[in-house]
Design an enzyme around this catalytic site. Sequence first.
Site, PDB file in Angstrom:
ATOM      1  N   GLU A 198     -12.300   1.459  -3.746  1.00  0.00           N
ATOM      2  CA  GLU A 198     -13.193   0.347  -3.388  1.00  0.00           C
ATOM      3  C   GLU A 198     -13.892  -0.264  -4.594  1.00  0.00           C
ATOM      4  O   GLU A 198     -14.193  -1.453  -4.621  1.00  0.00           O
ATOM      5  CB  GLU A 198     -14.257   0.831  -2.377  1.00  0.00           C
ATOM      6  CG  GLU A 198     -13.733   1.116  -0.977  1.00  0.00           C
ATOM      7  CD  GLU A 198     -13.241   2.548  -0.772  1.00  0.00           C
ATOM      8  OE1 GLU A 198     -12.955   3.234  -1.774  1.00  0.00           O
ATOM      9  OE2 GLU A 198     -13.145   2.958   0.400  1.00  0.00           O
ATOM     10  N   ALA A 249      -9.517  -0.753   4.549  1.00  0.00           N
ATOM     11  CA  ALA A 249     -10.006  -1.802   5.445  1.00  0.00           C
ATOM     12  C   ALA A 249      -9.358  -3.114   5.020  1.00  0.00           C
ATOM     13  O   ALA A 249      -8.998  -3.285   3.841  1.00  0.00           O
ATOM     14  CB  ALA A 249     -11.516  -1.889   5.366  1.00  0.00           C
ATOM     15  N   GLY A 293     -10.586   2.959   3.325  1.00  0.00           N
ATOM     16  CA  GLY A 293     -10.801   3.320   4.727  1.00  0.00           C
ATOM     17  C   GLY A 293      -9.653   4.147   5.289  1.00  0.00           C
ATOM     18  O   GLY A 293      -9.848   4.925   6.229  1.00  0.00           O
ATOM     19  N   GLU A 329     -10.427   7.607   4.304  1.00  0.00           N
ATOM     20  CA  GLU A 329     -11.583   8.034   5.110  1.00  0.00           C
ATOM     21  C   GLU A 329     -11.170   8.346   6.542  1.00  0.00           C
ATOM     22  O   GLU A 329     -11.650   9.306   7.151  1.00  0.00           O
ATOM     23  CB  GLU A 329     -12.654   6.935   5.076  1.00  0.00           C
ATOM     24  CG  GLU A 329     -13.303   6.811   3.694  1.00  0.00           C
ATOM     25  CD  GLU A 329     -14.162   5.571   3.544  1.00  0.00           C
ATOM     26  OE1 GLU A 329     -13.703   4.469   3.932  1.00  0.00           O
ATOM     27  OE2 GLU A 329     -15.288   5.685   3.047  1.00  0.00           O
TER      28      GLU A 329
HETATM   29  N1  DAK Z   1      -6.284  -5.374   3.102  1.00  0.00           N
HETATM   30  C1  DAK Z   1      -5.528  -6.462   3.406  1.00  0.00           C
HETATM   31  N2  DAK Z   1      -4.242  -6.588   3.045  1.00  0.00           N
HETATM   32  C2  DAK Z   1      -3.692  -5.595   2.334  1.00  0.00           C
HETATM   33  C3  DAK Z   1      -4.416  -4.441   1.976  1.00  0.00           C
HETATM   34  C4  DAK Z   1      -5.780  -4.344   2.399  1.00  0.00           C
HETATM   35  N3  DAK Z   1      -6.546  -3.279   2.147  1.00  0.00           N
HETATM   36  N4  DAK Z   1      -3.588  -3.650   1.271  1.00  0.00           N
HETATM   37  C5  DAK Z   1      -2.411  -4.266   1.197  1.00  0.00           C
HETATM   38  N5  DAK Z   1      -2.462  -5.448   1.834  1.00  0.00           N
HETATM   39  C6  DAK Z   1      -1.393  -6.439   1.985  1.00  0.00           C
HETATM   40  C7  DAK Z   1      -1.135  -7.163   0.675  1.00  0.00           C
HETATM   41  O1  DAK Z   1      -2.048  -8.205   0.508  1.00  0.00           O
HETATM   42  C8  DAK Z   1       0.278  -7.653   0.878  1.00  0.00           C
HETATM   43  O2  DAK Z   1       0.245  -8.787   1.709  1.00  0.00           O
HETATM   44  P1  DAK Z   1       1.201 -10.078   1.394  1.00  0.00           P
HETATM   45  O3  DAK Z   1       0.860 -10.491   0.018  1.00  0.00           O
HETATM   46  O4  DAK Z   1       2.608  -9.530   1.521  1.00  0.00           O
HETATM   47  O5  DAK Z   1       0.830 -11.063   2.478  1.00  0.00           O
HETATM   48  C9  DAK Z   1       0.924  -6.533   1.670  1.00  0.00           C
HETATM   49  O6  DAK Z   1      -0.161  -5.786   2.255  1.00  0.00           O
HETATM   50  C10 DAK Z   1       1.716  -5.574   0.802  1.00  0.00           C
HETATM   51  O7  DAK Z   1       0.870  -5.166  -0.260  1.00  0.00           O
HETATM   52  P2  DAK Z   1       1.321  -5.241  -1.811  1.00  0.00           P
HETATM   53  O8  DAK Z   1       2.264  -6.361  -2.040  1.00  0.00           O
HETATM   54  O9  DAK Z   1       0.078  -5.187  -2.611  1.00  0.00           O
HETATM   55  O10 DAK Z   1       2.144  -3.863  -1.928  1.00  0.00           O
HETATM   56  P3  DAK Z   1       2.324  -2.960  -3.207  1.00  0.00           P
HETATM   57  O11 DAK Z   1       3.322  -1.941  -2.830  1.00  0.00           O
HETATM   58  O12 DAK Z   1       2.577  -3.777  -4.436  1.00  0.00           O
HETATM   59  O13 DAK Z   1       0.890  -2.236  -3.415  1.00  0.00           O
HETATM   60  C11 DAK Z   1      -1.097  -1.070  -2.678  1.00  0.00           C
HETATM   61  C12 DAK Z   1       0.411  -1.344  -2.447  1.00  0.00           C
HETATM   62  C13 DAK Z   1      -1.593  -0.219  -1.491  1.00  0.00           C
HETATM   63  C14 DAK Z   1      -1.270  -0.247  -3.970  1.00  0.00           C
HETATM   64  C15 DAK Z   1      -1.863  -2.392  -2.794  1.00  0.00           C
HETATM   65  O14 DAK Z   1      -1.536  -3.189  -1.668  1.00  0.00           O
HETATM   66  C16 DAK Z   1      -3.356  -2.221  -2.824  1.00  0.00           C
HETATM   67  O15 DAK Z   1      -3.932  -1.868  -3.871  1.00  0.00           O
HETATM   68  N6  DAK Z   1      -4.022  -2.512  -1.688  1.00  0.00           N
HETATM   69  C17 DAK Z   1      -5.469  -2.515  -1.597  1.00  0.00           C
HETATM   70  C18 DAK Z   1      -6.003  -1.107  -1.574  1.00  0.00           C
HETATM   71  C19 DAK Z   1      -7.522  -1.080  -1.483  1.00  0.00           C
HETATM   72  O16 DAK Z   1      -8.227  -1.601  -2.371  1.00  0.00           O
HETATM   73  N7  DAK Z   1      -8.022  -0.502  -0.442  1.00  0.00           N
HETATM   74  C20 DAK Z   1      -9.460  -0.312  -0.235  1.00  0.00           C
HETATM   75  C21 DAK Z   1      -9.967  -1.500   0.531  1.00  0.00           C
HETATM   76  S1  DAK Z   1     -11.720  -1.420   0.816  1.00  0.00           S
HETATM   77  C22 DAK Z   1     -16.495   0.683   6.528  1.00  0.00           C
HETATM   78  C23 DAK Z   1     -15.380   1.431   6.735  1.00  0.00           C
HETATM   79  C24 DAK Z   1     -14.346   1.349   5.833  1.00  0.00           C
HETATM   80  C25 DAK Z   1     -14.428   0.517   4.744  1.00  0.00           C
HETATM   81  C26 DAK Z   1     -15.539  -0.252   4.556  1.00  0.00           C
HETATM   82  C27 DAK Z   1     -16.576  -0.176   5.453  1.00  0.00           C
HETATM   83  N8  DAK Z   1     -17.599   0.785   7.416  1.00  0.00           N
HETATM   84  C28 DAK Z   1     -17.538   1.773   8.512  1.00  0.00           C
HETATM   85  C29 DAK Z   1     -18.766  -0.002   7.283  1.00  0.00           C
HETATM   86  C30 DAK Z   1     -13.297   0.493   3.836  1.00  0.00           C
HETATM   87  C31 DAK Z   1     -13.162  -0.325   2.789  1.00  0.00           C
HETATM   88  C32 DAK Z   1     -11.867  -0.366   2.120  1.00  0.00           C
HETATM   89  O17 DAK Z   1     -10.937   0.301   2.497  1.00  0.00           O
END
Ligand code: DAK
Length: 258
Positions: free
Chosen positions: A132, A65, A109, A112
């Site tokens: 998360e 997300a 997400g 998921e």
């Molecule tokens: N959200 C927003 N931006 C994101 C992102 C994300 N989840 N993942 C990556 N980006 C953005 C980065 O900020 C970066 O943007 P700029 O800095 O270039 O502006 C760009 O994408 C490239 O990312 P990186 O520079 O970080 O790229 P790397 O290759 O170094 O790393 C990575 C890739 C995937 C390992 C890293 O980006 C990362 O760890 N991303 C976050 C992963 C994460 O924590 N995901 C879980 C998020 S929480 C719900 C349904 C679903 C959910 C919640 C509620 N309901 C139905 C109620 C879900 C929650 C989640 O998913």
Amino acid sequence: MNPENLLLEVDGPVALIRLHRPRQLNALNDALMDELAQALQQYDADPAIGCVVLTGSDKAFAAGADISAMATKDHMQAYGEDFITRNWERMRSVRKPVIAAVAGYALGGGCELAMMCDFIIAADDARFGQPEIRIGIIPGAGGTQRLPRAVGKSKAMDMVLTARMMDAAEAERAGLVSRVVPAASLLQEAMEVARTICSFPRQTVMMAKECVHRAFETPLADGLMFERRLFHSLFGTHDQREGMAAFLEKRQPHFENR
Ligand code: DAK
């Protein structure tokens, strides 16, 4: 429909949906989820479409997300606007098969969403995770429920509690994905699988999907009875007669979806 966060293509009876927010690694926000639900519903209702393939980019299926859209939400806002839940629920009601073709990251997400599809075909560079916990939340779209059903409690706990990622080989061993293919041929393979599904009688395919989903929702005896009733009902179709006659006559069947 003219979506901003998806690329849509139709190839014969197969619809291909690509998540398309390349600068954010396809992070899922409200706009994308609205468009995805709409596209899925549109294809589900279209008699010309038999199967949907959902994919991302080479680098990411979806990195979760959109954290920037969630970062400042408070409890009452998340609850009041039913934070992205409405669209995820609509996704579950799609009756035609949806195949996830995953390359690169499928995190949070994104993982998921892939698990909500009927099955997952992974590129050999795919990486799955529920990270998360790193940002102070837990999976919110079924990760704590679907992941243990797919890979068992121990691996699910490991992933949810430590945020570690699973590579494609481990995901296949654990049963999260149905097959792993070379990254370069992921889409080609997924489209081929979809075309195979489309070659079978449409309603039979839909009933098969419905029955397998029942396995997760009902006690065994009820699931078996549900299967038996749908199985019996297929003897009222043209395509059952045609399929069996074609086998006995050693020829290709000609299905008419009726
Ligand atoms: N959200 C927003 N931006 C994101 C992102 C994300 N989840 N993942 C990556 N980006 C953005 C980065 O900020 C970066 O943007 P700029 O800095 O270039 O502006 C760009 O994408 C490239 O990312 P990186 O520079 O970080 O790229 P790397 O290759 O170094 O790393 C990575 C890739 C995937 C390992 C890293 O980006 C990362 O760890 N991303 C976050 C992963 C994460 O924590 N995901 C879980 C998020 S929480 C719900 C349904 C679903 C959910 C919640 C509620 N309901 C139905 C109620 C879900 C929650 C989640 O998913």
